[in-house]
Design a protein around this motif. Structure first.
Motif, short mmCIF file in Angstrom:
data_model
loop_
_atom_site.label_atom_id
_atom_site.label_comp_id
_atom_site.label_asym_id
_atom_site.label_seq_id
_atom_site.Cartn_x
_atom_site.Cartn_y
_atom_site.Cartn_z
N HIS A 91 0.86 -1.11 0.03
CA HIS A 91 -0.07 0.06 -0.03
C HIS A 91 1.06 1.14 0.03
N VAL A 92 0.67 2.12 -0.71
CA VAL A 92 1.25 3.45 -0.79
C VAL A 92 0.92 4.44 0.06
N PRO A 93 1.51 4.83 1.19
CA PRO A 93 1.03 5.23 2.28
C PRO A 93 0.52 6.73 1.91
N GLY A 94 -0.51 7.39 2.71
CA GLY A 94 -1.20 8.65 2.25
C GLY A 94 -1.99 8.54 0.71
N THR A 95 -2.09 7.39 0.19
CA THR A 95 -3.00 7.55 -1.07
C THR A 95 -3.91 6.09 -0.87
N ARG A 96 -4.68 5.85 -1.91
CA ARG A 96 -5.61 4.92 -2.00
C ARG A 96 -4.97 4.05 -3.22
N LEU A 97 -3.60 3.89 -3.36
CA LEU A 97 -3.05 3.10 -4.22
C LEU A 97 -2.20 2.09 -3.94
N LEU A 98 -2.51 0.80 -4.42
CA LEU A 98 -1.91 -0.24 -4.41
C LEU A 98 -0.68 -0.69 -5.52
N VAL A 99 0.17 -1.49 -5.02
CA VAL A 99 1.35 -1.97 -6.21
C VAL A 99 1.44 -3.51 -5.95
N THR A 100 1.29 -4.20 -6.77
CA THR A 100 1.23 -5.62 -6.82
C THR A 100 2.45 -6.46 -7.69
N SER A 101 2.92 -7.46 -7.45
CA SER A 101 4.00 -8.25 -7.98
C SER A 101 3.61 -9.71 -7.91
N GLY A 102 3.88 -10.35 -9.01
CA GLY A 102 3.53 -11.72 -9.14
C GLY A 102 3.92 -12.32 -10.45
N LEU A 103 3.43 -13.72 -10.43
CA LEU A 103 3.94 -14.41 -11.63
C LEU A 103 2.66 -14.43 -12.51
N PRO A 104 3.01 -14.42 -13.78
CA PRO A 104 4.42 -14.16 -14.30
C PRO A 104 5.17 -12.84 -14.07
N GLY A 105 6.33 -12.52 -14.01
CA GLY A 105 7.11 -11.44 -13.42
C GLY A 105 7.44 -10.43 -14.21
N CYS A 106 6.59 -10.17 -15.30
CA CYS A 106 7.09 -9.39 -16.43
C CYS A 106 6.68 -7.80 -16.22
N SER A 107 5.73 -7.26 -15.18
CA SER A 107 5.56 -6.30 -14.71
C SER A 107 4.99 -6.00 -13.29
N LEU A 108 4.86 -4.85 -12.97
CA LEU A 108 4.00 -4.48 -11.67
C LEU A 108 2.78 -4.07 -12.11
N GLN A 109 1.92 -4.36 -11.19
CA GLN A 109 0.46 -3.78 -11.33
C GLN A 109 0.11 -2.62 -10.37
N VAL A 110 -0.63 -1.51 -10.80
CA VAL A 110 -0.90 -0.49 -9.92
C VAL A 110 -2.47 -0.55 -9.86
N TRP A 111 -3.01 -0.30 -8.47
CA TRP A 111 -4.30 -0.59 -8.29
C TRP A 111 -4.80 0.69 -7.45
N GLN A 112 -6.05 1.01 -7.70
CA GLN A 112 -6.75 2.02 -7.10
C GLN A 112 -7.88 1.58 -6.37
N VAL A 113 -8.06 2.04 -4.78
CA VAL A 113 -9.16 1.59 -3.97
C VAL A 113 -10.08 2.52 -4.03
N ALA A 114 -11.08 2.27 -4.62
CA ALA A 114 -12.31 3.46 -4.73
C ALA A 114 -12.81 4.17 -3.26
N GLU A 115 -13.12 5.35 -3.69
CA GLU A 115 -13.46 5.93 -2.44
C GLU A 115 -15.04 6.05 -2.13
N ASP A 116 -15.81 6.14 -3.22
CA ASP A 116 -17.17 6.03 -3.15
C ASP A 116 -17.97 4.58 -3.65
N SER A 117 -17.09 3.74 -3.98
CA SER A 117 -17.56 2.15 -3.99
C SER A 117 -16.68 1.23 -3.45
N ASP A 118 -17.09 -0.24 -3.46
CA ASP A 118 -16.10 -1.25 -2.83
C ASP A 118 -15.43 -1.86 -3.79
N ILE A 119 -14.80 -1.18 -4.90
CA ILE A 119 -13.97 -1.88 -5.94
C ILE A 119 -12.41 -1.38 -5.87
#
Length: 370
Positions: A91-119
């Protein structure tokens, strides 16, 4: 069955609080957001994996036990799906962003936790230059006005990428191909790395690559991981390094070549999956560490009395709940996939296992710093 019944009776004395839950899939991610919420994510390959933001039961959010509460389970606050295995999540402190890593390991993914929904939704990807699909990048996050993502599969590919512009702001610039086991941001300018060989280093990103490191890592071999105490924690050795055969070393970051102490933990066998090795410092206790990844237990140690003898030590407390509460009828006991300390409750830990069990426990320990 008798052993499980005995443990259940004994648990009334061993634990101040104990909660057992079952996820839909096993997780190797337990990432706090504040002190009342935690992220989990599945890590199965070739299937969609859930990423969930769970709120702790209300009983675990109050300062004192106040009788019975209607909500005794985790509550799903947000959720999303990843098409890849999620082996790490930050989790990126102070934001609603997440960074994930996994297989296959060709990239990282950036996610956003919605403020007005459960997505929880994917918003971007960060390319990984190394492109090794069989290995996943280790990840940590610089928290600042312009957050940066530290990532790398090997020392040669270490990068810091600005999260907004996705421009590289720091690179190791070396050809060293040692594989990384963990990365840990320490403050706005420094981070620590641990290689699978046990090689440790501290890096200042304000300068070109010139880490303070142990150039002659652990001679006993095996695979290693490490963690450094957070700022503001008690003085003393602040680096804990754990080997896949149960070796545990404490080091001073000013002299990484000579451990302050090195002991043998009583693990039943070498880790069956060294990727799951984990050592953590207690944030609210004087000098306690927890280890897992060898079997279905989490062991807690008080390191204050250790010396340099290299002998075997005994844990202050061992959580065996994942073994005795396993009701799936398999011959193989579950393996702990990860654990984490509660940010503010001193003796409270969360632990997850390969059978998708999730435990929150607060042990009753003897006197001493733990």
């Amino acid at each position: 069955m008798e052993a499980a019944e005995n443990w259940l009776v004994e648990s009334l004395r061993l634990y101040q609080d104990f909660h057992a839950f079952e996820l839909l899939a096993a997780t190797r991610v337990l990432e706090w957001i504040g002190d009342k919420g935690v992220f989990v994510a599945g890590y199965e390959r070739l299937k969609r994996n859930e990423i969930l933001h769970l709120l702790l039961p209300f009983r675990l959010s109050v300062k004192e036990n106040q009788g019975l509460f209607p909500e005794r389970d985790f509550k799903v606050r947000h959720g999303g799906f990843s098409d890849r295995a999620v082996c790490d999540l930050k989790h990126v402190p102070g934001t609603r962003l997440l960074v994930t890593s996994g297989l296959p390991g060709c990239s990282l993914q950036v996610w956003q936790v919605a403020e007005d929904s459960d997505i929880i939704k994917a918003v971007s990807t960060i390319a990984v230059d190394e492109g090794e699909e069989s290995l996943w990048p280790r990840v940590s996050v610089f928290s600042s006005m312009a957050p940066g993502v530290l990532h790398g599969v090997r020392l040669s590919g270490l990068r810091v990428v600005d999260l907004e512009s996705q421009k590289t702001t720091y690179a190791s610039g070396v050809t060293d191909g040692e594989e990384l086991s963990s990365l840990q941001v320490l403050d706005a300018h420094t981070f620590a790395f641990c290689c699978t060989s046990g090689r440790l280093g501290l890096v200042d990103i304000r300068h070109q690559w010139a880490p303070s490191e142990n150039l002659s890592p652990n001679p006993r071999g095996g695979r290693w991981c490490a963690e450094i105490k957070g700022q503001g924690q008690s003085p003393g050795p602040s680096v804990a390094s754990l080997g896949s055969e149960g070796q545990l070393s404490l080091l001073d970051p000013r002299n990484l070549d000579h451990p302050v102490s090195s002991v043998q933990c009583p693990v039943p066998t070498p880790s069956p999956d060294p990727e799951l090795l984990r050592v953590t410092w207690a944030p609210s206790l004087g000098n306690c560490v927890a280890i897992s990844g060898f079997d279905g237990t989490v062991q807690v140690y008080d390191v204050t009395s250790w010396d340099r003898t290299g002998g075997q030590v005994e844990p202050l407390f061992t959580h065996r709940g994942h073994i005795f509460l396993d009701d799936h009828g398999t011959d193989t006991a579950p393996l702990i996939t990860t654990h984490t300390w509660h940010p503010r409750k001193p003796r409270t830990l969360l632990s997850a296992a390969s059978d998708a069990s999730l435990h929150v426990w607060d042990w009753v320990g003897p006197g001493g710093s733990c």
